[in-house]
Structure formats: C-alpha cells, structure tokens
Design a protein around this motif. Structure first.
Motif, PDB file in Angstrom:
ATOM      1  N   THR A   1      -0.969 -10.716  12.626  1.00  0.00           N
ATOM      2  CA  THR A   1      -0.589 -12.045  13.130  1.00  0.00           C
ATOM      3  C   THR A   1      -0.908 -12.234  14.605  1.00  0.00           C
ATOM      4  OG1 THR A   1       1.695 -11.304  13.516  1.00  0.00           O
ATOM      5  CG2 THR A   1       1.213 -12.326  11.388  1.00  0.00           C
TER       6      THR A   1
ATOM      7  N   LYS B   1       0.993 -18.482  10.927  1.00  0.00           N
ATOM      8  CA  LYS B   1       1.736 -17.324  10.442  1.00  0.00           C
ATOM      9  C   LYS B   1       2.374 -17.629   9.083  1.00  0.00           C
ATOM     10  CE  LYS B   1       2.706 -15.432  15.029  1.00  0.00           C
ATOM     11  NZ  LYS B   1       3.714 -15.072  16.041  1.00  0.00           N
TER      12      LYS B   1
ATOM     13  N   ASP C   1       7.532 -11.751  11.683  1.00  0.00           N
ATOM     14  CA  ASP C   1       6.350 -12.402  11.111  1.00  0.00           C
ATOM     15  C   ASP C   1       6.086 -11.950   9.679  1.00  0.00           C
ATOM     16  OD1 ASP C   1       5.938 -13.715  13.477  1.00  0.00           O
ATOM     17  OD2 ASP C   1       4.237 -12.489  14.123  1.00  0.00           O
TER      18      ASP C   1
END
Length: 272
Positions: free
Chosen positions: A155, A163, A189
């Motif tokens: 990410t 994301k 994430d």
C-alpha cells in the motif's frame, strides 16, 4: 505450499538476520508478515522469491527448490517489492510483454484491475505518478495468477480510496490454490484481509498461527484485575488493556496491532 526448513541467513558474520526458520505456508491463506524495523521481513520475502539464497537450510514450492532458481519456480512465485520502478512502456504493452513470462497471466484481468484503479490504459508508464505506477504493478502482479504472491509494503504510495480498492482486488483474486504473504508496517491497511500471522522477532519466527487459533487462545480485557492469566499490559487513554489467556474455546475479537505489541514486548516469550 511453501516449505521452509532450518533457514539461516546473514549479510556478514556480524550481521545475522534470520536464524533457524522453519514453517509451512499453505494455499488458501493470506499471511501477514510482521516485525519491528530491521527484523528481516524483506529479507525473508526475498529469500522465498529466490532473489537471495540461504546460507543454510532450504525453501521449496512443492518439489521446486528456490536455490535452483528455475523457470518453473519463478512461474509460481511472484515478488512485489516495496517500490515500483517500471520501464518506459505503454501501460497495455507492459502487461502483454512481461506477461509472457507467466503461464497463467490473464491480460483481460490486468486491464480490469487497471480500470478498478482508474488508470488510463492508453497512457505510457512514464506519464504516471509513482502512486499510479504502484497500481499498475499491483494489477500486473494479480493478473499473473502465480500460486504464491509475496507483497512488501503493497500500500506504499496509495491514497485512501486506492487502499480500499486494493483490499477488494486482493479478496476477489484470492482462491484455495493461491497463497499470499503481505509484509507491512501499516497493519490497518491490511488487517481485514489476513487470516494468519507470521511474526519475526530477534531473528526468530516467534508466531506462525491462524487468526482463528489466536482468537481462541487469547482475549483482551480492560478489567483492573483480570481473573485470567495476564500475558501483556498496555496503558491506553481509558486505563489499561490486558492480553489474557482465554479459558474457553470461544473466538474472541482480534486486535492484530495489540497482539503484535504483546508478542514482541512481553517480558517472557509467549507460548502458543
């Protein structure tokens, strides 16, 4: 399936990175690879990807040894590094050209993933920002349909909406024949994707467990004096937060960040 047996790696005699790592990584799972800075996460991924060779020990995909660096091995194992520096090619040609190296590459999937990331496929890679090039690299990695996908900080460079798209694409592409390993410091994430954890600490693999097993073994308590055995305590705004041994087989909510802190900062090693 990836089998790692008695793996040792050091950059020099004074700089040992990984010591006696043994584990089996099975298809159908998305593993989160966690560790403090300098613990060897990227090194371990590069060893699995055959970009580095073990000082001793062995890594295999099925019967294929990483140390042989065969075309068959590289057809099964794809490595997405922590930054994407792509050649100056048209976006579509990049996929069709480099996809020739992977027997299960699907160009239609590649273009579909690009559309999901809102990447204008008619452009050249040189016209893209670093974040956009990252999206192209992720799209290509998924479209190669390798059995093992190793992602180092995937990410990095992605904005917040991207994301979310990344998580959706990972979930969509995953199946029972694939094995994903994601190394990241940005646990928020990826925590929704993971179903297993690998934690490196002090050159050792101290955790290799499914989240289900962890959820049955431990729970979080905010009681002042928990009745269960306290493994680790962290001071938070509301007071104290404890990791305690669960006395039942019920699955408890899992906080991966808190678990990581517990396993890497506890006064004594935690027995799984």
């Amino acid at each position: 399936m990836i089998s790692i047996t008695s793996l040792n790696y050091a950059y020099s005699k004074k700089k040992k990175i990984l010591t006696d790592i043994s584990c089996t990584l099975r298809p159908g799972h998305i593993y989160g690879l966690l560790g403090l800075n300098g613990e060897g996460k990227t090194t371990l991924i590069k060893l699995i990807a055959a970009m580095l060779l073990p000082n001793s020990g062995q890594i295999c995909y099925a019967t294929l040894q990483s140390s042989k660096r065969s075309a068959d091995y590289f057809n099964e194992v794809f490595f997405l590094p922590d930054s994407s520096k792509l050649p100056d090619l048209p976006i579509e040609k990049f996929g069709s050209l480099y996809g020739l190296f992977y027997s299960r590459y699907n160009h239609e999937e590649y273009t579909d993933y690009l559309k999901a990331f809102n990447i204008p496929i008619e452009n050249g890679l040189s016209a893209l920002s670093l974040g956009q090039q990252r999206k192209v690299h992720i799209a290509f990695a998924l479209a190669c349909n390798c059995s093992v996908l190793l992602m180092d900080e995937p990410t990095n460079g992605l904005d917040i909406p991207s994301k979310t798209i990344f998580r959706k694409l990972i979930s969509k592409s995953m199946n029972e024949q694939k094995l994903y390993v994601i190394s990241s410091h940005q646990i928020r994430d990826i925590d929704q994707l993971l179903d297993a954890l690998l934690i490196l600490h002090q050159r050792k693999l101290i955790v290799n467990s499914s989240l289900q097993e962890l959820a049955q073994s431990y729970k979080i308590s905010t009681e002042l004096q928990p009745q269960e055995e306290v493994i680790y305590t962290e001071h938070v705004f509301e007071g104290q937060k404890h990791l305690v041994k669960s006395t039942s087989n019920e699955e408890n909510p899992v906080d991966i960040e808190f678990l990581f802190n517990a396993f890497t900062h506890a006064n004594q090693p935690i027995a799984l």
